[in-house]
Design a protein around this motif. Sequence first.
Motif, PDB file in Angstrom:
ATOM      1  N   LYS A   9       0.840  -1.201   0.000  1.00  0.00           N
ATOM      2  CA  LYS A   9       0.000   0.000   0.000  1.00  0.00           C
ATOM      3  C   LYS A   9       0.873   1.247   0.000  1.00  0.00           C
ATOM      4  O   LYS A   9       0.617   2.195  -0.751  1.00  0.00           O
ATOM      5  CB  LYS A   9      -0.929   0.009   1.218  1.00  0.00           C
ATOM      6  N   PHE A  10       1.924   1.246   0.830  1.00  0.00           N
ATOM      7  CA  PHE A  10       2.830   2.384   0.853  1.00  0.00           C
ATOM      8  C   PHE A  10       3.481   2.561  -0.516  1.00  0.00           C
ATOM      9  O   PHE A  10       3.536   3.671  -1.040  1.00  0.00           O
ATOM     10  CB  PHE A  10       3.900   2.199   1.938  1.00  0.00           C
ATOM     11  N   ALA A  11       3.954   1.461  -1.110  1.00  0.00           N
ATOM     12  CA  ALA A  11       4.593   1.524  -2.428  1.00  0.00           C
ATOM     13  C   ALA A  11       3.622   2.074  -3.473  1.00  0.00           C
ATOM     14  O   ALA A  11       4.015   2.858  -4.345  1.00  0.00           O
ATOM     15  CB  ALA A  11       5.113   0.150  -2.838  1.00  0.00           C
ATOM     16  N   ALA A  12       2.347   1.674  -3.396  1.00  0.00           N
ATOM     17  CA  ALA A  12       1.351   2.156  -4.355  1.00  0.00           C
ATOM     18  C   ALA A  12       1.139   3.666  -4.222  1.00  0.00           C
ATOM     19  O   ALA A  12       0.990   4.366  -5.231  1.00  0.00           O
ATOM     20  CB  ALA A  12       0.033   1.408  -4.160  1.00  0.00           C
ATOM     21  N   ILE A  13       1.126   4.161  -3.001  1.00  0.00           N
ATOM     22  CA  ILE A  13       0.975   5.605  -2.773  1.00  0.00           C
ATOM     23  C   ILE A  13       2.145   6.352  -3.408  1.00  0.00           C
ATOM     24  O   ILE A  13       1.964   7.318  -4.152  1.00  0.00           O
ATOM     25  CB  ILE A  13       0.886   5.918  -1.264  1.00  0.00           C
ATOM     26  N   ILE A  14       3.347   5.914  -3.113  1.00  0.00           N
ATOM     27  CA  ILE A  14       4.542   6.584  -3.618  1.00  0.00           C
ATOM     28  C   ILE A  14       4.615   6.458  -5.141  1.00  0.00           C
ATOM     29  O   ILE A  14       4.933   7.411  -5.854  1.00  0.00           O
ATOM     30  CB  ILE A  14       5.813   6.011  -2.965  1.00  0.00           C
ATOM     31  N   ARG A  15       4.304   5.279  -5.662  1.00  0.00           N
ATOM     32  CA  ARG A  15       4.364   5.047  -7.108  1.00  0.00           C
ATOM     33  C   ARG A  15       3.358   5.941  -7.848  1.00  0.00           C
ATOM     34  O   ARG A  15       3.668   6.476  -8.918  1.00  0.00           O
ATOM     35  CB  ARG A  15       4.101   3.575  -7.404  1.00  0.00           C
ATOM     36  N   LYS A  16       2.178   6.118  -7.269  1.00  0.00           N
ATOM     37  CA  LYS A  16       1.164   6.970  -7.903  1.00  0.00           C
ATOM     38  C   LYS A  16       1.687   8.390  -8.077  1.00  0.00           C
ATOM     39  O   LYS A  16       1.541   8.992  -9.137  1.00  0.00           O
ATOM     40  CB  LYS A  16      -0.124   6.970  -7.067  1.00  0.00           C
ATOM     41  N   VAL A  17       2.321   8.913  -7.046  1.00  0.00           N
ATOM     42  CA  VAL A  17       2.873  10.266  -7.125  1.00  0.00           C
ATOM     43  C   VAL A  17       4.034  10.313  -8.120  1.00  0.00           C
ATOM     44  O   VAL A  17       4.087  11.193  -8.981  1.00  0.00           O
ATOM     45  CB  VAL A  17       3.347  10.755  -5.738  1.00  0.00           C
ATOM     46  N   SER A  18       4.952   9.362  -8.003  1.00  0.00           N
ATOM     47  CA  SER A  18       6.141   9.409  -8.858  1.00  0.00           C
ATOM     48  C   SER A  18       5.777   9.234 -10.337  1.00  0.00           C
ATOM     49  O   SER A  18       6.376   9.856 -11.203  1.00  0.00           O
ATOM     50  CB  SER A  18       7.174   8.378  -8.419  1.00  0.00           C
ATOM     51  N   GLU A  19       4.775   8.408 -10.630  1.00  0.00           N
ATOM     52  CA  GLU A  19       4.348   8.241 -12.017  1.00  0.00           C
ATOM     53  C   GLU A  19       3.600   9.473 -12.522  1.00  0.00           C
ATOM     54  O   GLU A  19       3.733   9.857 -13.681  1.00  0.00           O
ATOM     55  CB  GLU A  19       3.494   6.987 -12.156  1.00  0.00           C
TER      56      GLU A  19
END
Length: 169
Positions: free
Chosen positions: A86-96
């Motif tokens: 879930k944390f990775a998905a949050i960060i990935r959404k922003v970075s993408e």
Amino acid sequence: MIVIDKSFSNDIELGALLTSLDAHADTPLVFRYDGRDVKAGYHVTEVKTGRFDALDCGANPESWTEIFVQLWDIDEDGRTHMPSGKFAAIIRKVSEHVGLPTSARLTFEVSDGLAPMALYCAATPTWRGGVVTVDLSPRPSSCKPRDRWLEKDERKDSSCCRPAASCCA
């Protein structure tokens, strides 16, 4: 003799953090700072990115991209630690969304809502006791020309705040 804490030079980059977390997506993610774990109800309250262009103290140009992850260290509603995925998905959404490179530097801003936010850098995640742990250490200030000079170990004096051509290239 001057002792330099160079732990900041080993900050984990965005891509390495996400890859590590993806390998344990369902495992609880615990951040550890100042000798304690974040509370189970912690929130990722803000994720912001930036590209920085600057001159260091020796008038050398510096450029980097950085992602700031704000953690609110609270207990709330009997929640458990967030899964790594879930944390990775949050960060990935922003970075993408903003096109942030995987080499981006990470800075964590942590507060319990009462104390001022403090800045931390993150180590490579470890897996122990059924959780993924990311140790956060205070982000120190540094003199980039001096850091480069120490890495090359070309000189033994501590003068650093001169242009790279005359000093610490």
